[in-house]
Scaffold this active site. Structure first.
Site, PDB file in Angstrom:
ATOM      1  N   GLU A 269       0.839  -1.207   0.000  1.00  0.00           N
ATOM      2  CA  GLU A 269       0.000   0.000   0.000  1.00  0.00           C
ATOM      3  C   GLU A 269       0.870   1.251   0.000  1.00  0.00           C
ATOM      4  OE1 GLU A 269      -3.299  -0.125  -0.572  1.00  0.00           O
ATOM      5  OE2 GLU A 269      -2.816  -2.247  -0.722  1.00  0.00           O
ATOM      6  N   TRP A 272       1.804   1.803  -3.450  1.00  0.00           N
ATOM      7  CA  TRP A 272       0.758   2.473  -4.241  1.00  0.00           C
ATOM      8  C   TRP A 272       0.842   3.983  -4.022  1.00  0.00           C
ATOM      9  CZ3 TRP A 272      -2.321   1.446  -8.179  1.00  0.00           C
ATOM     10  CH2 TRP A 272      -2.666   0.122  -8.466  1.00  0.00           C
ATOM     11  N   TRP A 301     -20.728  12.666 -18.728  1.00  0.00           N
ATOM     12  CA  TRP A 301     -21.177  12.521 -17.333  1.00  0.00           C
ATOM     13  C   TRP A 301     -22.535  13.192 -17.167  1.00  0.00           C
ATOM     14  CZ3 TRP A 301     -18.002   9.203 -15.028  1.00  0.00           C
ATOM     15  CH2 TRP A 301     -16.675   9.154 -15.402  1.00  0.00           C
ATOM     16  N   ASN A 336     -10.619   2.225   3.228  1.00  0.00           N
ATOM     17  CA  ASN A 336     -10.250   2.113   1.815  1.00  0.00           C
ATOM     18  C   ASN A 336     -11.259   1.321   0.986  1.00  0.00           C
ATOM     19  OD1 ASN A 336      -8.374   2.339  -0.483  1.00  0.00           O
ATOM     20  ND2 ASN A 336      -8.201   0.120  -0.213  1.00  0.00           N
ATOM     21  N   TRP A 354     -15.995  11.947 -11.930  1.00  0.00           N
ATOM     22  CA  TRP A 354     -15.137  11.631 -10.785  1.00  0.00           C
ATOM     23  C   TRP A 354     -14.560  12.887 -10.129  1.00  0.00           C
ATOM     24  CZ3 TRP A 354     -10.110  13.308 -11.203  1.00  0.00           C
ATOM     25  CH2 TRP A 354      -9.601  13.519 -12.492  1.00  0.00           C
ATOM     26  N   TRP A 377      -9.548   8.025  -7.244  1.00  0.00           N
ATOM     27  CA  TRP A 377     -10.754   8.376  -8.001  1.00  0.00           C
ATOM     28  C   TRP A 377     -10.652   7.934  -9.450  1.00  0.00           C
ATOM     29  CZ3 TRP A 377     -15.584   9.327  -6.903  1.00  0.00           C
ATOM     30  CH2 TRP A 377     -15.888   9.623  -5.571  1.00  0.00           C
TER      31      TRP A 377
HETATM   32  P1  FAD Z   1      -3.496   1.462   5.386  1.00  0.00           P
HETATM   33  O1  FAD Z   1      -4.263   0.297   4.863  1.00  0.00           O
HETATM   34  O2  FAD Z   1      -2.906   1.309   6.728  1.00  0.00           O
HETATM   35  O3  FAD Z   1      -2.392   1.778   4.285  1.00  0.00           O
HETATM   36  C1  FAD Z   1      -1.095   2.271   4.580  1.00  0.00           C
HETATM   37  C2  FAD Z   1      -0.824   3.584   3.925  1.00  0.00           C
HETATM   38  O4  FAD Z   1      -0.638   3.398   2.542  1.00  0.00           O
HETATM   39  C3  FAD Z   1      -1.944   4.588   4.079  1.00  0.00           C
HETATM   40  O5  FAD Z   1      -1.832   5.253   5.295  1.00  0.00           O
HETATM   41  C4  FAD Z   1      -1.750   5.474   2.859  1.00  0.00           C
HETATM   42  O6  FAD Z   1      -0.779   6.460   3.085  1.00  0.00           O
HETATM   43  C5  FAD Z   1      -1.197   4.505   1.828  1.00  0.00           C
HETATM   44  N1  FAD Z   1      -2.253   3.963   0.970  1.00  0.00           N
HETATM   45  C6  FAD Z   1      -3.074   2.938   1.253  1.00  0.00           C
HETATM   46  N2  FAD Z   1      -3.859   2.661   0.192  1.00  0.00           N
HETATM   47  C7  FAD Z   1      -3.522   3.545  -0.769  1.00  0.00           C
HETATM   48  C8  FAD Z   1      -3.971   3.774  -2.102  1.00  0.00           C
HETATM   49  N3  FAD Z   1      -4.930   3.031  -2.664  1.00  0.00           N
HETATM   50  N4  FAD Z   1      -3.430   4.783  -2.786  1.00  0.00           N
HETATM   51  C9  FAD Z   1      -2.452   5.548  -2.254  1.00  0.00           C
HETATM   52  N5  FAD Z   1      -1.982   5.369  -1.016  1.00  0.00           N
HETATM   53  C10 FAD Z   1      -2.506   4.385  -0.281  1.00  0.00           C
HETATM   54  N6  FAD Z   1      -5.344   8.068   0.664  1.00  0.00           N
HETATM   55  C11 FAD Z   1      -4.876   9.197   1.190  1.00  0.00           C
HETATM   56  O7  FAD Z   1      -3.900   9.162   1.944  1.00  0.00           O
HETATM   57  N7  FAD Z   1      -5.459  10.399   0.905  1.00  0.00           N
HETATM   58  C12 FAD Z   1      -6.537  10.511   0.080  1.00  0.00           C
HETATM   59  O8  FAD Z   1      -7.011  11.624  -0.170  1.00  0.00           O
HETATM   60  C13 FAD Z   1      -7.068   9.314  -0.473  1.00  0.00           C
HETATM   61  N8  FAD Z   1      -8.173   9.351  -1.268  1.00  0.00           N
HETATM   62  C14 FAD Z   1      -8.644   8.169  -1.806  1.00  0.00           C
HETATM   63  C15 FAD Z   1      -9.753   8.219  -2.656  1.00  0.00           C
HETATM   64  C16 FAD Z   1     -10.251   7.055  -3.222  1.00  0.00           C
HETATM   65  C17 FAD Z   1     -11.448   7.120  -4.157  1.00  0.00           C
HETATM   66  C18 FAD Z   1      -9.641   5.812  -2.937  1.00  0.00           C
HETATM   67  C19 FAD Z   1     -10.180   4.544  -3.538  1.00  0.00           C
HETATM   68  C20 FAD Z   1      -8.540   5.763  -2.102  1.00  0.00           C
HETATM   69  C21 FAD Z   1      -8.022   6.931  -1.518  1.00  0.00           C
HETATM   70  N9  FAD Z   1      -6.904   6.910  -0.666  1.00  0.00           N
HETATM   71  C22 FAD Z   1      -6.419   8.075  -0.149  1.00  0.00           C
HETATM   72  C23 FAD Z   1      -6.183   5.646  -0.405  1.00  0.00           C
HETATM   73  C24 FAD Z   1      -6.637   4.849   0.823  1.00  0.00           C
HETATM   74  O9  FAD Z   1      -8.016   4.685   0.818  1.00  0.00           O
HETATM   75  C25 FAD Z   1      -6.216   5.494   2.139  1.00  0.00           C
HETATM   76  O10 FAD Z   1      -4.854   5.814   2.097  1.00  0.00           O
HETATM   77  C26 FAD Z   1      -6.449   4.551   3.309  1.00  0.00           C
HETATM   78  O11 FAD Z   1      -7.799   4.214   3.409  1.00  0.00           O
HETATM   79  C27 FAD Z   1      -5.980   5.213   4.576  1.00  0.00           C
HETATM   80  O12 FAD Z   1      -6.202   4.382   5.689  1.00  0.00           O
HETATM   81  P2  FAD Z   1      -4.989   3.696   6.446  1.00  0.00           P
HETATM   82  O13 FAD Z   1      -3.945   4.681   6.789  1.00  0.00           O
HETATM   83  O14 FAD Z   1      -5.589   2.903   7.563  1.00  0.00           O
HETATM   84  O15 FAD Z   1      -4.438   2.729   5.306  1.00  0.00           O
END
Ligand code: FAD
Length: 460
Positions: A269, A272, A301, A336, A354, A377
């Site tokens: 993650e 990503w 859209w 997420n 989006w 998005w």
């Molecule tokens: P964990 O599962 O603990 O993941 C670890 C870290 O990895 C996160 O803290 C985050 O920094 C990063 N991460 C995880 N998943 C993703 C991902 N898909 N893309 C990029 N980085 C990721 N994340 C944001 O930090 N800011 C946002 O504005 C944001 N907007 C999102 C919008 C959409 C539509 C989607 C589908 C995802 C988005 N994410 C965003 C990614 C992800 O949903 C969140 O980072 C995550 O839910 C944060 O929770 P966590 O720290 O417990 O994640």
């Protein structure tokens, strides 16, 4: 005579901040942060994130004073005026060298380009990423357009490396006093999120100690706290990804070679996050609201304000979507799995652009982050780089059955469904009608019809 300054941006930490440590080693006993309310408005930064930011800067001001560093908090008002304000500031105080961490958004890169032209030398570091954007490329020197090969290339470069555990800032200056300026006054919105380093360190350790091994099993279940919850801290740079990997390597030294483990799923993650940052740097159009994949510019859209409002407010008649949106509205954070579900629902079921969802998220999320948000998005809308193919449309009912099987999460936020048995909660309308209680909004679209409409629109 040289006079050195450190300029804080979204790198609000004293540990694992090489740029800051180097500035101090070169004599910096002053630091700067620009408050830029208008920029935050333009970026639609949420009030809860601004509050978190202010609380952290206030905290850092105190910590820096203990270390003998004076933090200047300067009101730049408008982002466009920032280079001018910066020049005024360095000229007034006679700074010759300024250290900072790079930000990769287009406007921020332009700002740095302008600020480099002034008298002080601007030294920029890549402190927010695992490696310099633009440095992980294909054999022909291009940015990867698919995540897995990007990850493989990154691993082939870094899997043998031990990431250093970042040290806390060290200085030999005499402590000074911190006077919190009015501009940093907190409105308390973000108070559930700690900003002090001791508590933060405990939060990180607790996750690594007690959740990392089960991360891959529980990370998709919104009713369980199975993810780190560290995203707001990464977004504002209170902690950094390098440090998290270093801490994991302390426990599992060869983690970057053990890609099938739960701990690696977590690192995946972070990769990503890295991928989206590199993309944003290489493709600046992502900062300007453009589809990554131009072929989807042809999608028409729908301009349906009623449906958009229903989605924003969590009143779509699809319980998992509504619970998720209410979680966002009430807490400033969303799981997420739910972000993927609601983004898919908005862009496919409602066929709403989006960009509207992206902006709404930015305006509500405590972890709002341009690169990750745009990446997420565009992934959901199928317009992005390595996105979900357009014909894979999440079914909000089966997603709900799979990831919230007993409806625990739905019940937490959709109180009107608290009494509905798990069997019916994912789409409760027939059941509610049968028992004669009209307590929940009817679905604003019918799944099959909406799916067919989206397929048609994307095919065009
Ligand atoms: P964990 O599962 O603990 O993941 C670890 C870290 O990895 C996160 O803290 C985050 O920094 C990063 N991460 C995880 N998943 C993703 C991902 N898909 N893309 C990029 N980085 C990721 N994340 C944001 O930090 N800011 C946002 O504005 C944001 N907007 C999102 C919008 C959409 C539509 C989607 C589908 C995802 C988005 N994410 C965003 C990614 C992800 O949903 C969140 O980072 C995550 O839910 C944060 O929770 P966590 O720290 O417990 O994640």
């Amino acid at each position: 005579m040289s006079k050195v300054l450190f300029w804080f941006r979204r790198d609000l930490r004293l540990a694992s901040n090489q740029a800051l440590q180097d500035a101090v080693n070169n004599g910096a006993s002053e630091a700067l942060f620009f408050v830029c309310e208008k920029q935050w408005q333009i970026h639609k930064t949420s009030e809860i994130q601004i509050d978190l930011l202010k609380r952290r800067i206030d905290y850092l001001g105190g910590k820096l004073a203990e270390l003998g560093i004076k933090l200047h908090v300067v009101d730049a008002v408008d982002f466009k005026q920032l280079p001018l304000k910066f020049n005024e500031f360095i000229t007034l105080h006679g700074f010759t060298h300024v250290y900072a961490n790079r930000e990769y958004e287009v406007n921020e890169l332009n700002r740095d380009a302008q600020c480099s032209e002034f008298d002080a030398e601007l030294r920029l570091y890549d402190g927010d990423v695992l490696c310099q954007p633009g440095s992980v490329v294909t054999k022909s020197g291009e940015m990867f357009k698919v995540f897995t090969p990007f990850k493989k290339a990154w691993l082939s470069e870094f899997s043998q490396r031990t990431f250093p555990l970042g040290k806390y800032l060290h200085t030999s200056f005499t402590p000074t006093k911190w006077q919190s300026p009015d501009i940093l006054k907190s409105d308390g919105q973000s108070e559930k999120w700690p900003v002090d380093d001791n508590t933060l360190s405990q939060v990180v350790e607790l996750f690594l100690e007690s959740k990392l091994n089960d991360y891959s099993e529980y990370r998709d279940i919104p009713s369980i706290k199975g993810t780190s919850g560290l995203s707001p801290y990464l977004a504002l740079g209170f902690i950094c990804a390098t440090d998290l990997i270093a801490r994991i390597q302390q426990r599992i030294p060869d983690i970057l070679l053990r890609t099938k483990t739960s701990a690696f799923v977590y690192i995946n993650e972070l990769l990503w996050r890295e991928f989206y940052r590199h993309l944003m740097y290489v493709f600046p159009k992502l900062c300007k609201g453009k589809n990554f994949n131009e072929k989807y510019d042809a999608v028409i859209w729908l301009d349906d304000e009623t449906a958009f409002t229903a989605w924003c407010e969590g009143n779509t008649g699809y319980p998992i979507v509504d619970a998720a949106m209410r979680q966002l509205n009430q807490t400033g954070w969303m799981h997420n799995r739910l972000r993927m579900i609601v983004a898919s629902f908005l862009t496919k079921h409602l066929l709403i652009d989006w960009r509207k969802g992206e902006a709404y998220f930015m305006n509500k999320l405590i972890d709002g982050d341009l690169a990750a948000n745009n990446g997420g998005w565009q992934w959901a809308a199928s317009t992005g780089c390595d996105a979900q193919p357009y014909f894979r449309i999440f079914n909000p009912i089966t997603q709900s059955e799979k990831f919230d099987p007993d409806g625990t999460f739905i019940r937490k936020y959709v109180h009107e469904l608290e009494w509905v048995p798990a069997k019916y909660i994912h789409f409760p309308h027939d059941y509610i009608r049968a028992v004669g209680k009209q307590c929940y909004i009817l679905p604003i679209v019918e799944h099959k019809e909406a799916r067919a409409r989206a397929l048609d629109a994307f095919k065009v």
